[in-house]
Scaffold this motif. Sequence first.
Motif, PDB file in Angstrom:
ATOM      1  N   THR A 122       0.832  -1.200   0.000  1.00 29.95           N
ATOM      2  CA  THR A 122       0.000   0.000   0.000  1.00 29.95           C
ATOM      3  C   THR A 122       0.862   1.243   0.000  1.00 29.95           C
ATOM      4  O   THR A 122       1.781   1.369   0.809  1.00 29.95           O
ATOM      5  N   ALA A 123       0.588   2.166  -0.909  1.00 33.39           N
ATOM      6  CA  ALA A 123       1.370   3.399  -0.997  1.00 33.39           C
ATOM      7  C   ALA A 123       0.958   4.363   0.093  1.00 33.39           C
ATOM      8  O   ALA A 123      -0.177   4.326   0.568  1.00 33.39           O
ATOM      9  N   PRO A 124       1.874   5.256   0.506  1.00 32.82           N
ATOM     10  CA  PRO A 124       1.495   6.309   1.443  1.00 32.82           C
ATOM     11  C   PRO A 124       0.359   7.129   0.868  1.00 32.82           C
ATOM     12  O   PRO A 124       0.365   7.479  -0.299  1.00 32.82           O
ATOM     13  N   LYS A 125      -0.629   7.454   1.704  1.00 35.08           N
ATOM     14  CA  LYS A 125      -1.822   8.116   1.190  1.00 35.08           C
ATOM     15  C   LYS A 125      -1.766   9.627   1.289  1.00 35.08           C
ATOM     16  O   LYS A 125      -2.550  10.314   0.663  1.00 35.08           O
ATOM     17  N   SER A 126      -0.881  10.154   2.071  1.00 34.77           N
ATOM     18  CA  SER A 126      -0.885  11.594   2.300  1.00 34.77           C
ATOM     19  C   SER A 126      -0.034  12.320   1.288  1.00 34.77           C
ATOM     20  O   SER A 126       1.137  12.027   1.116  1.00 34.77           O
ATOM     21  N   ALA A 127      -0.615  13.249   0.556  1.00 28.62           N
ATOM     22  CA  ALA A 127       0.122  14.097  -0.367  1.00 28.62           C
ATOM     23  C   ALA A 127       0.397  15.419   0.321  1.00 28.62           C
ATOM     24  O   ALA A 127      -0.079  15.684   1.416  1.00 28.62           O
ATOM     25  N   SER A 128       1.175  16.260  -0.342  1.00 35.20           N
ATOM     26  CA  SER A 128       1.494  17.556   0.232  1.00 35.20           C
ATOM     27  C   SER A 128       0.223  18.341   0.489  1.00 35.20           C
ATOM     28  O   SER A 128      -0.651  18.430  -0.360  1.00 35.20           O
ATOM     29  N   PRO A 129       0.065  18.945   1.679  1.00 34.18           N
ATOM     30  CA  PRO A 129      -1.150  19.694   1.978  1.00 34.18           C
ATOM     31  C   PRO A 129      -1.272  20.956   1.146  1.00 34.18           C
ATOM     32  O   PRO A 129      -2.326  21.551   1.099  1.00 34.18           O
ATOM     33  N   LYS A 130      -0.209  21.355   0.498  1.00 28.21           N
ATOM     34  CA  LYS A 130      -0.233  22.569  -0.300  1.00 28.21           C
ATOM     35  C   LYS A 130      -0.788  22.328  -1.704  1.00 28.21           C
ATOM     36  O   LYS A 130      -0.997  23.260  -2.452  1.00 28.21           O
ATOM     37  N   HIS A 131      -0.987  21.065  -2.064  1.00 23.64           N
ATOM     38  CA  HIS A 131      -1.404  20.781  -3.430  1.00 23.64           C
ATOM     39  C   HIS A 131      -2.580  19.820  -3.456  1.00 23.64           C
ATOM     40  O   HIS A 131      -2.507  18.726  -2.904  1.00 23.64           O
ATOM     41  N   LEU A 132      -3.668  20.246  -4.089  1.00 20.69           N
ATOM     42  CA  LEU A 132      -4.829  19.401  -4.267  1.00 20.69           C
ATOM     43  C   LEU A 132      -4.884  18.965  -5.727  1.00 20.69           C
ATOM     44  O   LEU A 132      -4.998  19.805  -6.619  1.00 20.69           O
ATOM     45  N   SER A 133      -4.776  17.679  -5.972  1.00 19.80           N
ATOM     46  CA  SER A 133      -4.811  17.175  -7.343  1.00 19.80           C
ATOM     47  C   SER A 133      -6.203  17.347  -7.918  1.00 19.80           C
ATOM     48  O   SER A 133      -7.198  16.922  -7.311  1.00 19.80           O
ATOM     49  N   VAL A 134      -6.282  17.959  -9.079  1.00 19.93           N
ATOM     50  CA  VAL A 134      -7.564  18.237  -9.716  1.00 19.93           C
ATOM     51  C   VAL A 134      -8.118  16.965 -10.365  1.00 19.93           C
ATOM     52  O   VAL A 134      -7.371  16.171 -10.943  1.00 19.93           O
ATOM     53  N   LEU A 135      -9.440  16.764 -10.239  1.00 15.52           N
ATOM     54  CA  LEU A 135     -10.119  15.608 -10.818  1.00 15.52           C
ATOM     55  C   LEU A 135      -9.404  14.307 -10.437  1.00 15.52           C
ATOM     56  O   LEU A 135      -9.176  13.425 -11.269  1.00 15.52           O
ATOM     57  N   LEU A 136      -9.046  14.207  -9.173  1.00 14.42           N
ATOM     58  CA  LEU A 136      -8.234  13.090  -8.698  1.00 14.42           C
ATOM     59  C   LEU A 136      -8.889  11.738  -8.954  1.00 14.42           C
ATOM     60  O   LEU A 136      -8.347  10.894  -9.674  1.00 14.42           O
TER      61      LEU A 136
END
Length: 319
Positions: free
Chosen positions: A2-16
């Motif tokens: 399982t990959a780490p689920k947390s991405a940078s809080p400064k970036h929200l991936s669009v249409l994730l």
Amino acid sequence: MTAPKSASPKHLSVLLSEAVDALVIRSDGRYIDGTFGRGGHSRLILERLSDSGRLLGVDKDPEAIAAGRELAQADSRFHIGHGSFAELERFLAESGWQTISGMLMDLGVSSPQLDDAARGFSFMREGPLDMRMNPEQSPSAAEWLNSAPEAEIADVIWRYGEERFSRRIARAVVTRRAEEPLATTREFAELIAGAVPRKEKHKHPATRTFQAVRIFINRELEDLEAGLKTAVEHLEPGGRLVVISFHSLEDRIVKRFMRDLARGPQLPRRLPVTADQAESDFHLIGKAVKAETDEVTDNVRARSAVMRVLERRSGKSEV
């Protein structure tokens, strides 16, 4: 795994979720995230892959590469490559891949790049006039603006920004640099504001010009055309190309490219060919997808996003 689920809080991936749902059609496939950014899409892709699935991330930005290396250390199914998706042939050769199950391209500039004043992408923040996605490459925006011919500057601003006052802005740049070179984003934004005689409501007068210079400096449209072509050449049967664009120039290229492939060969009338020979190897998956209201509320960058999906038909060979 399982990959780490947390991405940078400064970036929200669009249409994730929409992008990953459209992309991952087999859990054991080989996929490419052509614009890794801070790994939002990549992390969700990895969640959808089995232990035998593989993902290659690609990005121009050294800071994105640093984030990608952290993910690669945490998940052996993932690798990161530094460069443009226009160099896809090189990355595939290095990976030993002949075909891919899908490729995602989330175009444009990322939120961390815009938010970091030192990168020089935003006219809203004071910083060096840089705009390079890969700071190791030249020239910077300042270097180009302080040396390029006036006609070239006007052409770039018109072609990539569709700015009707491009000639006025180019003349102002040349006049200014004769006295003192442009050095900061604020200087450039103020120069543009002074050169534009009529302002658009609710839009900063520097918006189109900053976009144009950024696209030119980073060869964004040339790289897009090259990346699209290489991606479809290596798609396996049933494989998909998913592209998210953020302005009309990008989306126009993507829309025409996918439409023309889906149409197939335009043969002369009455040519004796079978239906199978006239059928395209590719077809479009659904219509263009845009962000829902809730996503736009949470992330204003999603407002202009358009996602398009192309699939190679099952049972079709490589082009």
